[in-house]
Design a protein around this motif. Structure first.
Motif, mmCIF file in Angstrom:
data_model
loop_
_atom_site.group_PDB
_atom_site.id
_atom_site.type_symbol
_atom_site.label_atom_id
_atom_site.label_comp_id
_atom_site.label_asym_id
_atom_site.label_seq_id
_atom_site.Cartn_x
_atom_site.Cartn_y
_atom_site.Cartn_z
ATOM 1 N N GLY A 266 18.755 17.855 3.030
ATOM 2 C CA GLY A 266 17.967 18.191 1.853
ATOM 3 C C GLY A 266 16.940 17.140 1.480
ATOM 4 O O GLY A 266 16.145 17.333 0.575
ATOM 5 N N GLU A 267 16.916 16.022 2.186
ATOM 6 C CA GLU A 267 15.960 14.962 1.908
ATOM 7 C C GLU A 267 14.696 15.179 2.744
ATOM 8 O O GLU A 267 14.770 15.606 3.885
ATOM 9 N N PHE A 268 13.541 14.848 2.162
ATOM 10 C CA PHE A 268 12.301 14.963 2.915
ATOM 11 C C PHE A 268 11.344 13.840 2.549
ATOM 12 O O PHE A 268 11.420 13.245 1.478
ATOM 13 N N HIS A 269 10.440 13.548 3.469
ATOM 14 C CA HIS A 269 9.414 12.530 3.295
ATOM 15 C C HIS A 269 8.162 13.063 3.980
ATOM 16 O O HIS A 269 8.147 13.243 5.208
ATOM 17 N N LEU A 270 7.127 13.352 3.207
ATOM 18 C CA LEU A 270 5.876 13.878 3.743
ATOM 19 C C LEU A 270 4.801 12.816 3.559
ATOM 20 O O LEU A 270 4.685 12.223 2.488
ATOM 21 N N GLU A 271 4.000 12.597 4.594
ATOM 22 C CA GLU A 271 3.016 11.527 4.544
ATOM 23 C C GLU A 271 1.712 11.971 5.199
ATOM 24 O O GLU A 271 1.717 12.642 6.224
ATOM 25 N N ARG A 272 0.589 11.578 4.571
ATOM 26 C CA ARG A 272 -0.735 11.829 5.131
ATOM 27 C C ARG A 272 -1.494 10.507 5.112
ATOM 28 O O ARG A 272 -1.539 9.828 4.083
ATOM 29 N N VAL A 273 -2.108 10.136 6.236
ATOM 30 C CA VAL A 273 -2.875 8.892 6.334
ATOM 31 C C VAL A 273 -4.313 9.249 6.673
ATOM 32 O O VAL A 273 -4.577 9.968 7.635
ATOM 33 N N ILE A 274 -5.231 8.720 5.851
ATOM 34 C CA ILE A 274 -6.659 8.976 6.038
ATOM 35 C C ILE A 274 -7.356 7.626 6.201
ATOM 36 O O ILE A 274 -7.164 6.718 5.402
ATOM 37 N N LEU A 275 -8.161 7.511 7.246
ATOM 38 C CA LEU A 275 -8.981 6.318 7.453
ATOM 39 C C LEU A 275 -10.405 6.639 7.019
ATOM 40 O O LEU A 275 -10.993 7.598 7.499
ATOM 41 N N ASP A 276 -10.943 5.843 6.079
ATOM 42 C CA ASP A 276 -12.331 6.031 5.673
ATOM 43 C C ASP A 276 -13.025 4.678 5.597
ATOM 44 O O ASP A 276 -12.470 3.654 5.975
ATOM 45 N N SER A 277 -14.252 4.658 5.092
ATOM 46 C CA SER A 277 -15.040 3.425 5.070
ATOM 47 C C SER A 277 -14.447 2.365 4.144
ATOM 48 O O SER A 277 -14.732 1.178 4.295
ATOM 49 N N LEU A 278 -13.612 2.757 3.198
ATOM 50 C CA LEU A 278 -12.992 1.809 2.277
ATOM 51 C C LEU A 278 -11.663 1.266 2.784
ATOM 52 O O LEU A 278 -11.099 0.350 2.212
ATOM 53 N N GLY A 279 -11.120 1.865 3.800
ATOM 54 C CA GLY A 279 -9.837 1.426 4.348
ATOM 55 C C GLY A 279 -8.918 2.576 4.622
ATOM 56 O O GLY A 279 -9.343 3.665 5.002
ATOM 57 N N VAL A 280 -7.639 2.354 4.386
ATOM 58 C CA VAL A 280 -6.594 3.342 4.652
ATOM 59 C C VAL A 280 -6.110 3.940 3.345
ATOM 60 O O VAL A 280 -5.803 3.219 2.398
ATOM 61 N N ILE A 281 -6.058 5.260 3.298
ATOM 62 C CA ILE A 281 -5.493 5.968 2.149
ATOM 63 C C ILE A 281 -4.204 6.632 2.624
ATOM 64 O O ILE A 281 -4.204 7.374 3.598
ATOM 65 N N ARG A 282 -3.123 6.370 1.925
ATOM 66 C CA ARG A 282 -1.821 6.907 2.324
ATOM 67 C C ARG A 282 -1.255 7.729 1.158
ATOM 68 O O ARG A 282 -1.027 7.202 0.069
#
Length: 84
Positions: A62-78
């Motif tokens: 029943g546990e979950f962990h969802l993650e999205r990583v975006i690389l842009d000109s300012l750095g890493v957005i997680r």
């Protein structure tokens, strides 16, 4: 009074058919999940890249962990969503 009885009977008939369609739809969904892996998805890690974004989904019962990583000109957005 006769028309009221006909109307009420027709209403009950339509209401019963909608419930039957919902149960058939749920059966189709359940079978599709079972054929695609079923119980394997209860404890799995899935990772993929799509349009320059990295996605990861981890499930353990029943546990979950969802993650999205975006690389842009300012750095890493997680972005993270989790119930643990």
């Amino acid at each position: 009074m006769k028309y009221l009885f006909i109307f009420f009977s027709a209403f009950l008939l339509v209401a019963c058919e909608e419930e039957n369609q919902e149960s058939q739809a749920q059966e189709i969904i359940d079978k599709a999940i079972e054929v695609a892996g079923g119980e394997k998805y209860r404890k799995a890690t899935i990772q993929f890249n799509f349009r320059d974004h990295s996605y990861k989904s981890s499930r353990n019962g029943g546990e979950f962990h969802l993650e999205r990583v975006i690389l842009d000109s300012l750095g890493v957005i997680r972005d993270v969503v989790s119930n643990t």
